[in-house]
Design a protein around this motif. Sequence first.
Motif, PDB file in Angstrom:
ATOM      1  N   ALA A  95      18.690 -44.960  31.567  1.00 38.59           N
ATOM      2  CA  ALA A  95      19.882 -44.666  32.374  1.00 38.59           C
ATOM      3  C   ALA A  95      20.926 -45.774  32.221  1.00 38.59           C
ATOM      4  O   ALA A  95      22.125 -45.491  32.133  1.00 38.59           O
ATOM      5  N   LYS A  96      20.472 -47.010  32.185  1.00 37.17           N
ATOM      6  CA  LYS A  96      21.413 -48.130  32.036  1.00 37.17           C
ATOM      7  C   LYS A  96      22.128 -48.070  30.690  1.00 37.17           C
ATOM      8  O   LYS A  96      23.298 -48.405  30.596  1.00 37.17           O
TER       9      LYS A  96
ATOM     10  N   ASN B 182      16.498 -38.263  39.820  1.00 33.45           N
ATOM     11  CA  ASN B 182      17.651 -39.163  39.745  1.00 33.45           C
ATOM     12  C   ASN B 182      17.711 -39.898  38.402  1.00 33.45           C
ATOM     13  O   ASN B 182      17.995 -41.094  38.353  1.00 33.45           O
TER      14      ASN B 182
ATOM     15  N   LYS C 179      22.467 -45.292  28.980  1.00 35.05           N
ATOM     16  CA  LYS C 179      22.957 -43.921  28.826  1.00 35.05           C
ATOM     17  C   LYS C 179      22.404 -43.275  27.548  1.00 35.05           C
ATOM     18  O   LYS C 179      23.125 -42.693  26.752  1.00 35.05           O
TER      19      LYS C 179
ATOM     20  N   ASP D  85      19.783 -40.170  36.138  1.00 37.03           N
ATOM     21  CA  ASP D  85      21.054 -40.793  35.756  1.00 37.03           C
ATOM     22  C   ASP D  85      21.569 -41.773  36.802  1.00 37.03           C
ATOM     23  O   ASP D  85      22.646 -42.338  36.636  1.00 37.03           O
ATOM     24  N   ASN D  86      20.828 -41.978  37.869  1.00 36.87           N
ATOM     25  CA  ASN D  86      21.295 -42.817  38.966  1.00 36.87           C
ATOM     26  C   ASN D  86      20.602 -44.184  38.907  1.00 36.87           C
ATOM     27  O   ASN D  86      19.481 -44.358  39.374  1.00 36.87           O
ATOM     28  N   VAL D  87      21.300 -45.157  38.338  1.00 38.17           N
ATOM     29  CA  VAL D  87      20.727 -46.490  38.126  1.00 38.17           C
ATOM     30  C   VAL D  87      20.335 -47.141  39.453  1.00 38.17           C
ATOM     31  O   VAL D  87      19.282 -47.780  39.539  1.00 38.17           O
ATOM     32  N   LYS D  88      21.134 -46.962  40.473  1.00 36.35           N
ATOM     33  CA  LYS D  88      20.849 -47.602  41.763  1.00 36.35           C
ATOM     34  C   LYS D  88      19.526 -47.077  42.344  1.00 36.35           C
ATOM     35  O   LYS D  88      18.673 -47.860  42.775  1.00 36.35           O
ATOM     36  N   ILE D  89      19.341 -45.778  42.357  1.00 38.23           N
ATOM     37  CA  ILE D  89      18.103 -45.205  42.890  1.00 38.23           C
ATOM     38  C   ILE D  89      16.924 -45.546  41.998  1.00 38.23           C
ATOM     39  O   ILE D  89      15.840 -45.886  42.478  1.00 38.23           O
TER      40      ILE D  89
END
Length: 111
Positions: free
Chosen positions: A81-82, A30, A84, A32-36
Amino acid sequence: MSEWTEKDFESYTQSDWELIKTVKQLADENLDNVKILTRANDIALAIFGMLCVRLRDNGEEGADDLGMSLQEYIGTVLANAKRKKEDDGWAAEYAKPIDQFIEYGKNKFGE
């Protein structure tokens, strides 16, 4: 740490190994998935704390290097990720001891 040995591994349990392996895999899948990644980072911080407490309970001082590497790895991929941005090499560097630990555990536990 260049390569894990039985002596290096003796303070870790199979449960530690499974937890670290699972959290690292969660982050890797994950990127690219900031939440995960935020949740994985919270879990990595808890693992780091648990491993440090265990060290203290065993009369040792300092921080657990593996737990610190896990948290720094996930924290770095979260920051990337945050913003990018691509891995600047630090995440890969932090991942080395974790990947070695996971690989050694596969051999140790027959996974």
